[in-house]
Structures are given as C-alpha cells and as structure tokens.
Scaffold this motif. Structure first.
Motif, PDB file in Angstrom:
ATOM      1  N   VAL A  13      34.092   3.768   7.798  1.00 58.24           N
ATOM      2  CA  VAL A  13      35.104   4.771   7.481  1.00 58.24           C
ATOM      3  C   VAL A  13      34.461   5.815   6.583  1.00 58.24           C
ATOM      4  O   VAL A  13      33.884   5.483   5.548  1.00 58.24           O
ATOM      5  N   PHE A  14      34.530   7.080   6.988  1.00 55.76           N
ATOM      6  CA  PHE A  14      34.083   8.188   6.149  1.00 55.76           C
ATOM      7  C   PHE A  14      35.326   8.781   5.497  1.00 55.76           C
ATOM      8  O   PHE A  14      36.303   9.099   6.179  1.00 55.76           O
ATOM      9  N   ARG A  15      35.266   8.938   4.149  1.00 56.86           N
ATOM     10  CA  ARG A  15      36.440   9.401   3.409  1.00 56.86           C
ATOM     11  C   ARG A  15      36.095  10.654   2.618  1.00 56.86           C
ATOM     12  O   ARG A  15      35.163  10.662   1.825  1.00 56.86           O
ATOM     13  N   ASP A  16      36.872  11.712   2.842  1.00 51.35           N
ATOM     14  CA  ASP A  16      36.751  12.960   2.088  1.00 51.35           C
ATOM     15  C   ASP A  16      37.828  12.920   1.014  1.00 51.35           C
ATOM     16  O   ASP A  16      38.996  13.123   1.280  1.00 51.35           O
ATOM     17  N   LEU A  29      24.980   3.717   8.813  1.00 54.04           N
ATOM     18  CA  LEU A  29      25.256   3.451   7.400  1.00 54.04           C
ATOM     19  C   LEU A  29      26.115   2.206   7.333  1.00 54.04           C
ATOM     20  O   LEU A  29      27.127   2.088   8.006  1.00 54.04           O
ATOM     21  N   SER A  30      25.731   1.276   6.509  1.00 50.67           N
ATOM     22  CA  SER A  30      26.494   0.032   6.430  1.00 50.67           C
ATOM     23  C   SER A  30      26.711  -0.330   4.975  1.00 50.67           C
ATOM     24  O   SER A  30      26.051   0.188   4.077  1.00 50.67           O
ATOM     25  N   ALA A  31      27.634  -1.222   4.747  1.00 48.60           N
ATOM     26  CA  ALA A  31      27.944  -1.642   3.385  1.00 48.60           C
ATOM     27  C   ALA A  31      26.875  -2.610   2.891  1.00 48.60           C
ATOM     28  O   ALA A  31      26.464  -3.523   3.589  1.00 48.60           O
ATOM     29  N   GLU A  35      29.277  -3.125  -2.184  1.00 48.06           N
ATOM     30  CA  GLU A  35      29.687  -1.746  -1.898  1.00 48.06           C
ATOM     31  C   GLU A  35      31.190  -1.706  -1.624  1.00 48.06           C
ATOM     32  O   GLU A  35      31.840  -2.723  -1.440  1.00 48.06           O
ATOM     33  N   LYS A  36      31.715  -0.488  -1.543  1.00 49.82           N
ATOM     34  CA  LYS A  36      33.149  -0.299  -1.344  1.00 49.82           C
ATOM     35  C   LYS A  36      33.551  -0.582   0.099  1.00 49.82           C
ATOM     36  O   LYS A  36      32.823  -0.283   1.033  1.00 49.82           O
ATOM     37  N   THR A  37      34.734  -1.143   0.239  1.00 46.38           N
ATOM     38  CA  THR A  37      35.331  -1.364   1.547  1.00 46.38           C
ATOM     39  C   THR A  37      36.769  -0.851   1.499  1.00 46.38           C
ATOM     40  O   THR A  37      37.324  -0.623   0.430  1.00 46.38           O
ATOM     41  N   ILE A  38      37.348  -0.672   2.679  1.00 44.85           N
ATOM     42  CA  ILE A  38      38.721  -0.187   2.761  1.00 44.85           C
ATOM     43  C   ILE A  38      39.420  -0.918   3.895  1.00 44.85           C
ATOM     44  O   ILE A  38      38.804  -1.251   4.901  1.00 44.85           O
ATOM     45  N   GLY A  43      44.381  -3.060  10.154  1.00 43.89           N
ATOM     46  CA  GLY A  43      44.388  -4.292   9.367  1.00 43.89           C
ATOM     47  C   GLY A  43      43.010  -4.858   9.088  1.00 43.89           C
ATOM     48  O   GLY A  43      42.872  -5.789   8.302  1.00 43.89           O
ATOM     49  N   ALA A  44      41.972  -4.324   9.713  1.00 47.82           N
ATOM     50  CA  ALA A  44      40.608  -4.805   9.494  1.00 47.82           C
ATOM     51  C   ALA A  44      40.007  -4.104   8.275  1.00 47.82           C
ATOM     52  O   ALA A  44      40.423  -3.013   7.894  1.00 47.82           O
ATOM     53  N   THR A  45      39.013  -4.727   7.674  1.00 45.41           N
ATOM     54  CA  THR A  45      38.317  -4.162   6.520  1.00 45.41           C
ATOM     55  C   THR A  45      36.971  -3.617   6.963  1.00 45.41           C
ATOM     56  O   THR A  45      36.211  -4.299   7.647  1.00 45.41           O
ATOM     57  N   TYR A  46      36.698  -2.356   6.588  1.00 42.35           N
ATOM     58  CA  TYR A  46      35.472  -1.671   6.976  1.00 42.35           C
ATOM     59  C   TYR A  46      34.768  -1.126   5.744  1.00 42.35           C
ATOM     60  O   TYR A  46      35.415  -0.813   4.737  1.00 42.35           O
ATOM     61  N   PRO A  47      33.449  -0.961   5.819  1.00 42.90           N
ATOM     62  CA  PRO A  47      32.750  -0.285   4.725  1.00 42.90           C
ATOM     63  C   PRO A  47      33.176   1.175   4.682  1.00 42.90           C
ATOM     64  O   PRO A  47      33.493   1.771   5.717  1.00 42.90           O
TER      65      PRO A  47
END
Length: 85
Positions: A13-16, A29-31, A35-38, A43-47
């Motif tokens: 997930v890319f977050r601005d 790019l991986s966690a 590192e942070k996850t979201i 319902g799944a958790t992604y870096p």
C-alpha cells in the motif's frame, strides 16, 4: 528466470499523507521486520510505504500548477544588462 537473484514482488500500500490517499499495488518494496503495516479494505494486512507526493497531491495533476512568465524574465534581463547586438 534465475532463482534467488530477483527481489520479492508482492502487494504493498502506497500512502500519500498530505492528500489522505492510499492505493494498493504490487511492488518490490516490502516490509522489513518492525516496519509499518496497514489493514486494507479487504481485511488483509499489507506493508505500507509513505510517499511525499502522489497524483492526488501533485500540482500538475490537481490543476493548481502555476506557469512562470519566462518571456518576461528574459526581457527584464535584457533591459537591465543591455542587449548585445
């Protein structure tokens, strides 16, 4: 492809943060550990990777870009320092 030489490719997930905008895509790019996850909408958790600017906040894409008056700058320079001729 040869085994063991390519980076891992998976969902990220890319977050601005400036525009409060996020999108899910695949990337190399991986966690890393710690590192942070979201938790995403499915319902799944992604870096997550925080970016400074994206299409949601960049002036070119939002229509708030300013155009510089380059012709006026050249004329002002020629007036100030004289035109060689």
């Amino acid at each position: 492809m040869r085994e063991g030489i390519h980076p891992e490719y998976g969902p990220v997930v890319f977050r601005d943060r400036a525009a409060n905008y996020a999108f899910l895509t695949r990337s190399t790019l991986s966690a890393r550990a710690g590192e942070k996850t979201i938790e995403w909408e499915d319902g799944a958790t992604y870096p997550v990777v925080d970016v400074e600017i994206s299409d949601a906040s960049h002036p070119f894409y939002t229509g708030t870009a300013r155009v510089l008056d380059t012709a006026g700058r050249v004329e002002r320079f020629e007036r100030r320092y004289g035109k060689k001729g």
